[in-house]
Motif scaffolding. Structure first.
Motif, mmCIF file in Angstrom:
data_model
loop_
_atom_site.group_PDB
_atom_site.id
_atom_site.type_symbol
_atom_site.label_atom_id
_atom_site.label_comp_id
_atom_site.label_asym_id
_atom_site.label_seq_id
_atom_site.Cartn_x
_atom_site.Cartn_y
_atom_site.Cartn_z
ATOM 1 N N SER A 94 54.662 38.953 -84.488
ATOM 2 C CA SER A 94 54.424 37.534 -84.267
ATOM 3 C C SER A 94 54.790 37.148 -82.844
ATOM 4 O O SER A 94 55.859 37.494 -82.351
ATOM 5 C CB SER A 94 55.251 36.703 -85.253
ATOM 6 O OG SER A 94 55.119 35.327 -84.981
ATOM 7 N N LYS A 95 53.863 36.425 -82.198
ATOM 8 C CA LYS A 95 54.129 35.955 -80.843
ATOM 9 C C LYS A 95 54.905 34.641 -80.841
ATOM 10 O O LYS A 95 55.405 34.212 -79.819
ATOM 11 C CB LYS A 95 52.803 35.753 -80.094
ATOM 12 C CG LYS A 95 51.991 37.036 -79.933
ATOM 13 C CD LYS A 95 50.668 36.761 -79.251
ATOM 14 C CE LYS A 95 49.832 38.029 -79.139
ATOM 15 N NZ LYS A 95 48.508 37.767 -78.522
ATOM 16 N N LYS A 96 54.973 33.978 -82.001
ATOM 17 C CA LYS A 96 55.667 32.698 -82.114
ATOM 18 C C LYS A 96 56.860 32.857 -83.042
ATOM 19 O O LYS A 96 57.173 33.938 -83.528
ATOM 20 C CB LYS A 96 54.700 31.630 -82.642
ATOM 21 C CG LYS A 96 53.496 31.382 -81.756
ATOM 22 C CD LYS A 96 52.605 30.300 -82.346
ATOM 23 C CE LYS A 96 51.390 30.033 -81.481
ATOM 24 N NZ LYS A 96 50.494 29.008 -82.062
ATOM 25 N N ASP A 97 57.545 31.731 -83.295
ATOM 26 C CA ASP A 97 58.676 31.748 -84.209
ATOM 27 C C ASP A 97 58.185 32.042 -85.619
ATOM 28 O O ASP A 97 57.065 31.721 -85.990
ATOM 29 C CB ASP A 97 59.406 30.400 -84.176
ATOM 30 C CG ASP A 97 60.046 30.136 -82.824
ATOM 31 O OD1 ASP A 97 60.321 31.123 -82.120
ATOM 32 O OD2 ASP A 97 60.251 28.960 -82.484
ATOM 33 N N ARG A 137 52.328 33.260 -92.156
ATOM 34 C CA ARG A 137 53.512 33.068 -91.317
ATOM 35 C C ARG A 137 54.572 32.330 -92.130
ATOM 36 O O ARG A 137 54.346 31.201 -92.584
ATOM 37 C CB ARG A 137 53.165 32.272 -90.058
ATOM 38 C CG ARG A 137 54.398 32.065 -89.144
ATOM 39 C CD ARG A 137 54.091 31.074 -88.023
ATOM 40 N NE ARG A 137 53.041 31.555 -87.155
ATOM 41 C CZ ARG A 137 53.217 32.433 -86.165
ATOM 42 N NH1 ARG A 137 54.415 32.921 -85.941
ATOM 43 N NH2 ARG A 137 52.203 32.816 -85.422
#
Length: 698
Positions: A94-97, A137
């Motif tokens: 994952s590139k985000k939280d 996610r």
């Protein structure tokens, strides 16, 4: 070994009966698990990435063998059901939280069930979702790990259920209409009720090796397949495979919309259009009136914040599209008279939504934009609205509305002018909207009434609509004229918000219209002499209006209305007039400073351009081509640009390949030879895939 010796000593019919009972028991257990709402392994909110790369927050309920997806925890709005028996589970960087994981089919087949848990044929509308995989996610890594553990359990349950019912007679489950969709779901999970038995299966003990309950059974073969294909225990981290599915369904990024949480709706009648000014605010009004002269234009006058409605004028113009589904119906009407009658019904639907009291929206800042959309459950489509302030002096707002799938678009620009007359003032919306039915090539030119406020110096401050408006189609010669009537001096309550008009085709009068624009409007047919209700915003109609979808404020650009005016709005909602005035002054001063820095250089609109001949403003990215279901996939919006995602892949012998229609028309002999070679290579690939599938089935 003890179980095999036991079955070997029993008569063959008895062994078969035991096997059938086991199969029935397993099928009943799964049937009960699917139907019983209490049997849930895990449920929580998860974000799911759609085909257009945008994320949608949905409620996910994990049951043995299936993952149910809903819009809300109440499970009233079913979105879809994933069949876990066909899925692989894998962790995804994952590139985000948060924590991402992926469910997908190893052979790129569909992972979705055909029907819902209650027999639903069509799921609730969301962003388009992929067919052969889903990326989830979770809010945190711990939540994500819990979901991975729960999914492993559900996948294991799915495999066991699939094995215990590989073959057998018809299970002892009722096939009533109430449970038929459950049976359909069971068959998708691998259950086969009514499988014909060959006599050779029962000829000897050595043939029993092929049954699902013998020592060397299909269970072991299936476990081997699960080990190699699913890698459930190993939890692979997706690296080279990370964007493989994305490439197959590569679609452009789309704006993520969420349903609007709150909406202000005033009551019907004059009471909501009357406001008593407090003593504190009367002083502000008198101070303002000293600057004014009768007939003066108010566009350059700074108004006090207590009369402001806490939203931009660009936002207010979108009030006319909460019933855009009426335009979807109008596009399907066969007769020209039926279409203009439906257009008139839609036009009237835009007026009953009004603020409480006498309020005026913010004057938009030059370059300010606003966007939103409405989902159409009946047609599985979406109406997009884009607006921009394209001029400050004079104040002009341009807007564009489009739903290509349902076949209509609206384009227009409004010059807002205000005039002061002493004890009253009028807000005039000078401009035209052009409604286009794409497949018919019909354009309807529409004008707007003006808003009239009286009782400024003496009496009660009251807001009304007045003036004559028209809806005209040059192609069909259909013409509608409406008059919004101001309340007469001696009029009673029934004379408030009155409206009257007529519908003509050519020189022939077909119907007359009368009623109240914020309540019931009647139409009188001249040919039949009958009267019917044309429009009535009853509680049922209000509750069924389309839900507006907006962009979250943290994802808006700095010149989008809600974000731009957020501090003014916050102060007004807190009833802090001093802070609201200060925040409003900051925005206005920034606009003046930007104008000084720009000097004589012309300002250029980002989304609209002006016709040098007609001076009308037109959306730069307008697409009025009729919707082609064979070519068009979905309409979406990104950064104010409304566009259509079209098919870029075509099927050839079951294999996908990129295909451009334009290049096909211009293909040369060399490319033709190359295409023949490519086809030969693809056929070889297909043969290899088919052989692999046969090996997998064995």
């Amino acid at each position: 070994s003890s179980s095999s010796s036991l079955t070997a000593s029993l008569p063959l019919p008895t062994v078969f009966s035991i096997i059938m009972q086991e199969k029935k028991r397993a099928a009943k257990e799964l049937f009960s698990a699917l139907k019983d709402p209490s049997v849930v392994i895990m449920s929580n909110w998860l974000k799911i990435r759609g085909s257009l790369k945008s994320w949608t927050k949905l409620w996910c309920a994990l049951k043995p063998g299936v993952l149910l997806i809903y819009k809300t925890p109440k499970t009233d709005h079913w979105v879809g059901t994933i069949l876990l028996s066909a899925c692989k589970l894998i962790e995804r960087p994952s590139k985000k939280d948060g924590f991402c994981f992926k469910l997908y089919h190893p052979l790129d087949k569909s992972i979705w069930a055909v029907k819902g848990p209650k027999g639903e044929n069509v799921g609730s509308i969301t962003q388009p979702l992929p067919s052969n995989y889903l990326i989830f996610r979770a809010a945190s890594e711990s939540d994500g790990r819990c979901w991975m553990d729960a999914l492993e359990l559900a996948l294991s349950c799915s495999s066991l259920y699939k094995l215990t019912a590989k073959a057998g007679r018809e299970a002892d489950i009722s096939t009533s209409s109430e449970s038929s969709h459950i049976l359909h779901l069971l068959s998708n999970l691998g259950f086969h009720f009514s499988v014909r038995l060959n006599d050779t299966v029962l000829l000897g003990n050595h043939h029993m090796e092929h049954d699902g309950f013998s020592d060397k059974s299909e269970r072991e073969a299936h476990d081997d397949w699960d080990t190699t294909a699913n890698e459930i225990g190993g939890r692979l981290t997706e690296e080279s495979d990370m964007d493989q599915s994305d490439e197959l369904s590569s679609g452009p990024q789309a704006t993520a919309y969420v349903e609007q949480s709150t909406e202000e709706m005033a009551e019907v009648g004059e009471a909501s259009q009357v406001e008593t000014v407090s003593e504190e605010n009367k002083g502000l009004i008198w101070g303002l009136l000293k600057q004014l002269r009768p007939g003066m234009d108010l566009s350059k006058v700074v108004l006090p914040t207590f009369i402001l409605e806490p939203r931009s004028f660009l936002d207010k113009l979108s009030d006319y599209y909460y019933h855009a589904d009426l335009l979807s119906q109008a596009a399907l009407e066969e007769s020209a008279y039926g279409r203009i009658k439906q257009v008139l019904r839609w036009y009237l639907s835009g007026f009953y939504k009004k603020p409480k009291g006498l309020k005026k929206p913010y004057n938009p800042i030059l370059g300010e934009t606003f966007r939103c959309c409405w989902l159409h459950p009946q047609t599985n489509s979406c109406t997009f609205y884009i607006a921009e302030q394209v001029s400050h002096h004079p104040p002009i707002s341009a807007f564009y509305v489009c739903n290509r799938k349902d076949g209509f678009s609206i384009s227009g620009s409004i010059l807002a002018k205000s005039k002061f007359y002493g004890n009253s003032l009028s807000a005039i919306l000078d401009g035209k909207a052009r409604l286009l039915f794409m497949s018919r090539g019909e354009e309807y030119v529409i004008t707007m009434p003006y808003a009239h406020c009286k009782g400024i110096l003496y009496g009660t401050m009251t807001l009304e609509l007045g003036g004559k408006v028209t809806i005209e189609c040059e192609k069909t010669k259909c013409f509608t004229e409406l008059e919004f009537k101001l309340k007469p001096f001696l009029g009673g309550a029934c004379s408030v918000n009155q409206i009257s008009g007529k519908i003509s085709v050519g020189d022939e009068l077909l119907a007359t219209v009368d009623g109240h624009w914020d309540s019931e409007v009647f139409i009188h047919e001249k040919h039949s002499g009958q009267q019917e209700t044309l429009w009535n915003p009853s509680p049922d109609i209000r509750s069924s209006r389309l839900k507006r979808q907006v962009v979250q404020i943290d994802q808006q650009g700095e010149f989008e209305s809600e974000r731009l005016w957020q501090h003014v709005t916050s102060a007004i909602m807190d009833r802090d007039q001093l802070r609201a005035t200060q925040e409003k002054f900051v925005l206005e001063e920034a606009q003046r400073r930007e104008s000084r820095e720009r000097g004589d250089k012309a300002w250029t609109s980002r989304l609209f351009h002006q016709d040098p001949v007609t001076s009308e403003w037109t959306y730069r990215h307008m697409d009025t081509q009729p919707w082609d279901p064979e070519r068009c996939l979905v309409q979406f919006e990104k950064d104010g640009v409304i566009q259509t995602h079209e098919k870029s892949q075509r099927q050839h012998n079951g294999l996908s390949y990129s295909h451009s229609w334009a290049s096909q028309q211009k293909v040369s002999q060399i490319n033709h030879s190359r295409a023949i070679l490519d086809i030969a290579m693809m056929e070889a690939s297909i043969t290899s895939i088919q052989k692999t599938q046969q090996d997998i089935q064995r």
